[in-house]
Design a protein around this motif. Structure first.
Motif, short mmCIF file in Angstrom:
data_model
loop_
_atom_site.label_atom_id
_atom_site.label_comp_id
_atom_site.label_asym_id
_atom_site.label_seq_id
_atom_site.Cartn_x
_atom_site.Cartn_y
_atom_site.Cartn_z
N THR A 110 9.92 13.74 -7.35
CA THR A 110 11.14 13.87 -6.55
C THR A 110 11.64 15.30 -6.52
OG1 THR A 110 12.44 13.27 -8.51
CG2 THR A 110 11.89 11.51 -6.98
N ASN A 111 10.94 16.23 -7.17
CA ASN A 111 11.41 17.61 -7.29
C ASN A 111 12.86 17.64 -7.77
OD1 ASN A 111 11.32 20.42 -7.16
ND2 ASN A 111 12.00 20.46 -5.04
N ALA A 112 13.12 16.95 -8.86
CA ALA A 112 14.48 16.85 -9.38
C ALA A 112 15.05 18.23 -9.69
CB ALA A 112 14.47 15.98 -10.64
N GLY A 115 7.69 16.61 -4.99
CA GLY A 115 8.63 16.23 -3.94
C GLY A 115 8.06 15.27 -2.91
N ALA A 116 6.82 14.83 -3.07
CA ALA A 116 6.24 13.88 -2.10
C ALA A 116 6.61 12.44 -2.45
CB ALA A 116 4.72 14.03 -2.04
N GLU A 155 18.29 17.10 -3.78
CA GLU A 155 17.44 16.97 -4.97
C GLU A 155 17.01 15.54 -5.25
OE1 GLU A 155 19.55 18.28 -8.45
OE2 GLU A 155 21.05 16.71 -8.30
N HIS A 156 17.59 14.56 -4.60
CA HIS A 156 17.24 13.17 -4.93
C HIS A 156 16.02 12.67 -4.18
CE1 HIS A 156 21.64 12.23 -6.27
NE2 HIS A 156 21.02 13.06 -7.08
N GLY A 157 15.67 13.36 -3.09
CA GLY A 157 14.53 12.90 -2.29
C GLY A 157 14.98 12.04 -1.11
N VAL A 158 14.00 11.56 -0.39
CA VAL A 158 14.24 10.80 0.84
C VAL A 158 14.16 9.31 0.57
CG1 VAL A 158 13.31 10.34 3.16
CG2 VAL A 158 13.33 12.68 2.25
N LYS A 170 18.44 24.21 -2.08
CA LYS A 170 17.73 22.98 -2.40
C LYS A 170 17.53 22.16 -1.14
CE LYS A 170 19.39 21.51 -6.80
NZ LYS A 170 20.52 20.91 -7.55
N ASP A 171 16.34 21.64 -0.97
CA ASP A 171 16.07 20.81 0.20
C ASP A 171 14.87 19.93 -0.12
OD1 ASP A 171 15.74 19.65 2.65
OD2 ASP A 171 14.90 21.43 3.60
N ASN A 172 15.13 18.67 -0.41
CA ASN A 172 14.04 17.74 -0.76
C ASN A 172 13.81 16.74 0.35
OD1 ASN A 172 13.47 18.92 -3.16
ND2 ASN A 172 14.23 17.26 -4.45
N THR A 173 13.65 17.22 1.57
CA THR A 173 13.38 16.29 2.67
C THR A 173 11.92 16.43 3.10
OG1 THR A 173 14.28 17.95 4.20
CG2 THR A 173 15.74 16.19 3.54
N GLY A 174 11.10 15.56 2.56
CA GLY A 174 9.69 15.54 2.95
C GLY A 174 8.87 16.57 2.21
N TYR A 175 7.60 16.67 2.60
CA TYR A 175 6.67 17.57 1.92
C TYR A 175 7.07 19.02 2.17
CZ TYR A 175 4.10 13.19 2.53
OH TYR A 175 3.74 11.86 2.57
N ASP A 176 6.96 19.83 1.14
CA ASP A 176 7.39 21.22 1.25
C ASP A 176 6.24 22.08 1.79
OD1 ASP A 176 8.82 23.51 1.12
OD2 ASP A 176 9.64 23.11 -0.88
#
Lengths: 506, 506
Positions: free
Chosen positions: A176-178, A227-228, A460-463, B214-220
């Protein structure tokens, strides 16, 4: 053959809570059979699988919002077992969801329908600690707190720290790339993960475990898995760069009348203390009040409550007065911005203040059903979205006066990184009608606000499941096009954590 | 139609220097025509293209090892122009090589045959500096030194610093994931690049420019382009997190009798000074001697030369004696490890010492033809590979006694990050036979050593043309399989920087 599945466990009902997401089970997935379970049991041994009631804790999340219908939890002990599992699942088109400590907030780690749960609790070995660079190598199921404890004894710490550290696993943190409370100091897991091992559908192992600090040989694939959210494969091992433990920490909690005053303190802290700044956190009055009352914590300001609070922590390796002096100087120069402040005088006080900040999320979950938004926004929007959300609810004809009175809207979070946690909470968990009306109004409002403000709907929480339909609010059509292409490369049959992040990737 | 191409410019000869790489021009690529050039000229204007002799500086590299045969340099001014170029090139199967400051060391930015050169020198605008997080947004063609100068005036600096900063461009830095002397303090470009815009073959623009922390929307996806050496697409803009400029820097240069003594100093510096440590660099006696003599620099130790040297720099934002005191304490406690040491007393002395370290690469290139290896190795191998390479050459029957005497073998580099630059140099550039015999012996020996020691054959310089055939020495078959799949996703016709990194990706 043993009977694992009862006949009554049909999968015809889409659970009520996801009705508004209009998700249908992917009909290309196979349905688990007793024969499949027997095959997994012979692979992993009787302690390597959970069936029946033992599966239930893995079907739900701690915020009580997500409920899946899995019939099987797999608990591999080795990368080879994970590889065998993902080969079988890919061959048989059995969907599977990797699950770490199950502490996520976006429905990313729970099954939606009957996906198999891939649990990492038996892969919890620390493999190595390399003192020359401060790099820990461990399995994905290690609990974050355990890694901190192990490293603290060696004079190091994990670069990541967050409220759920007692339960969350490093594999889930990576997936989740916390972010957490020390992001401002130590940066992201993209910055600190130097090696990664992952297994992808079909069972190939991508072994990029290394303790080299630098390696520019080809594309850096590990960043795709960070983060995937388990949609490309399962993280099995990692190597993380760990900073030395700062020997001396100094923490202050200040209260302010306006959010603008908090922003001014933030700017001064960043400018004056940048080299020793460990954390800058924010909470509003509602967050403080709810946490104190729900969890019976002691108020650091006796019984007095204020509209806004900021925590500033500095740290260094050097005993002496220079570091605390600089913190006191900052507080002195910000005297007209602060109503009242306290500086922790010992570890107990320091832990107590941190506990208040770290337990806010738990306090709201204890209070009741909570809509949780995790947003990246520019400073001018950071708290405005909280005020505006409160305003939208109070003006809406959807709710009765009593309902409006019961709805708590709060903002808190990692202000040093522009990451606000907006929570909207109603007492208890029983009023499903109010829950639906509330999320019906607030979801759209908040995500549309973030889109217009060019923020991120997930800082930071993810999708996960929650924001999959809002991905295009933060990412362009071209970006999403290539994300889907990459999903296809690693997971051509879409069995890895389906319905999440890129639900229509197939 | 104007005549740009002379009839004599046939492309039949594979240049001598690459003979041992056995590279053949990809026959699926089109050959540039006058009509193509006219099309590009009408797109970019007459100042937007270079033909004839003006192309030559772009065909070669500064180490005089790589020589291509391009007939055309394109100099777009906007992302839209880059997009149009990559659409045309993809449609017509015209191969193209993005080239930044052309300061690379692995043949990554020069054409091999007749690839078009995509030059970024006219895309050199600083777009924005966000003071709230210290994030600079700029075009890919900005020269690193210019960014430092711009930021220093605002009290910040780029997280990246390296010897070539006066010529190299940030787009090229990102494409090669350049490391440099402050990596130990500020980490990699994966850590510090928060936003990226890239254009891929076919012309799609991937706009991920953001100043959100910070941006955790989808694959980076941006991490794929960092370090891909222009083989997936062209980087056009970036947003980089910049640390505050440390106000006070203190630098010492020490000399040691053995490499083990250097390692001990490194360990103490990391342990005692971690929070203020800005750089730990290493050079051996040959590097010092060659740099002083080739570039006429003043020896900080008068005429005395020693076997090994280490630089240790600390920095803080706070005036006062604490920071320098801690450096002096370290030196005091390491007294028995140090033959002689100097601490820079002012900015001039500090710059002078840094200049010696930063100009080593130039000094060897001035001396003559230099094989350059950029390796990540564990501490026990860091200098052993230098000694062993010297030994292999001295024992080899391939060279005469005079030749052996003329060959200089040196090791220097970023010891704090385990990154050694091994250089093997012969005087002048004319003896092609000796050059071939030398690289024939040393290439294989060095890369095999690194493979066995589980190091990386490219720590920070990239793979380029030089190491494409050695990629599997540092990455597994499964990793390379997926790299090729990803190459195919972004560049299905293989037109982006062909023959580099993954030469057989098609």
């Amino acid at each position: 053959m043993k009977q694992f599945l009862s006949r009554s466990s049909s999968l015809t009902t889409l659970q009520r809570r996801f009705a508004h997401l209009n998700i249908l089970r992917n009909s290309s997935f196979a349905t688990l059979t007793d024969k499949d379970i027997t095959q997994f049991e012979s692979l992993l041994g009787p302690n390597g699988i959970l069936t029946g009631d033992a599966v239930e804790p893995h079907n739900s999340d701690w915020t009580k919002k997500y409920h899946g219908h899995s019939k099987l939890v797999l608990k591999p002990k080795t990368t080879e077992e994970v590889s065998a599992i993902l080969r079988i699942c890919d061959d048989k088109r059995l969907a599977i969801v990797p699950q770490g400590g199950n502490t996520g907030l976006v429905g990313g780690s729970q099954p939606v329908f009957d996906e198999i749960v891939l649990n990492f609790s038996r892969m919890n070995q620390i493999i190595d600690f390399d003192e020359s660079y401060g790099i820990i190598t461990c399995e994905a199921g290690c609990i974050l707190q355990d890694l901190h404890t192990y490293l603290n004894a060696k004079g190091y710490l994990m670069p990541l720290d967050l409220g759920a550290k007692g339960s969350c696993q490093i594999g889930g943190n990576l997936a989740t790339n916390a972010g957490g409370i020390h992001f401002i100091k130590y940066n992201s897991l993209h910055a600190n993960c130097v090696g990664l091992e992952a297994v992808v559908p079909g069972g190939r192992v991508l072994d990029n475990i290394t303790t080299l600090r630098k390696d520019n040989t080809g594309y850096d694939l590990k960043h795709l898995f960070i983060g995937a959210e388990g949609t490309l494969g399962a993280i099995t091992k990692c190597a993380i760069l760990c900073p030395p433990l700062p020997k001396f920490r100094h923490l202050c909690l200040v209260s302010c009348r306006s959010f603008e005053q908090v922003l001014k303190i933030l700017r001064s802290a960043k400018h004056e203390l940048s080299d020793i700044l460990q954390a800058v956190e924010f909470m509003d009055g509602n967050a403080m009040e709810t946490t104190l009352s729900q969890l019976n914590f002691k108020n650091p300001f006796e019984s007095r409550l204020y509209p806004f609070y900021a925590l500033v922590e500095v740290a260094s390796n050097r005993e002496g007065t220079e570091t605390p002096d600089r913190l006191y100087e900052l507080l002195g120069s910000a005297d007209d911005l602060i109503i009242e402040g306290v500086v922790a005088q010992d570890e107990t006080q320091l832990s107590h203040i941190w506990q208040i900040r770290e337990e806010i999320a738990s306090a709201y979950i204890k209070r009741g059903y909570t809509l949780k938004y995790d947003l990246s926004l520019a400073p001018e929007h950071f708290y405005k979205i909280v005020d505006d959300t409160r305003d939208v609810i109070s003006r809406s004809p959807t709710f009765t006066a009593n309902e409006k009175h019961s709805i708590a809207v709060t903002g808190y979070g990692h202000i040093g990184d522009g990451n606000v946690h907006l929570n909207v909470c109603i007492p208890g968990y029983d009023d499903h009608d109010l829950q639906d009306r509330l999320s019906g109004l607030v979801d759209g409002y908040v995500f549309e606000y973030v889109r217009k403000a060019r923020g991120s709907v997930s800082a930071e929480h993810g999708v996960g499941l929650q924001k999959a339909q809002y991905l295009n609010y933060s990412k362009s059509e071209n970006m999403i096009h290539y994300m889907k292409e990459i999903k296809r490369v690693f997971d051509p049959h879409g069995i890895m954590n389906p319905y999440k992040v890129l639900p229509d990737a197939k």
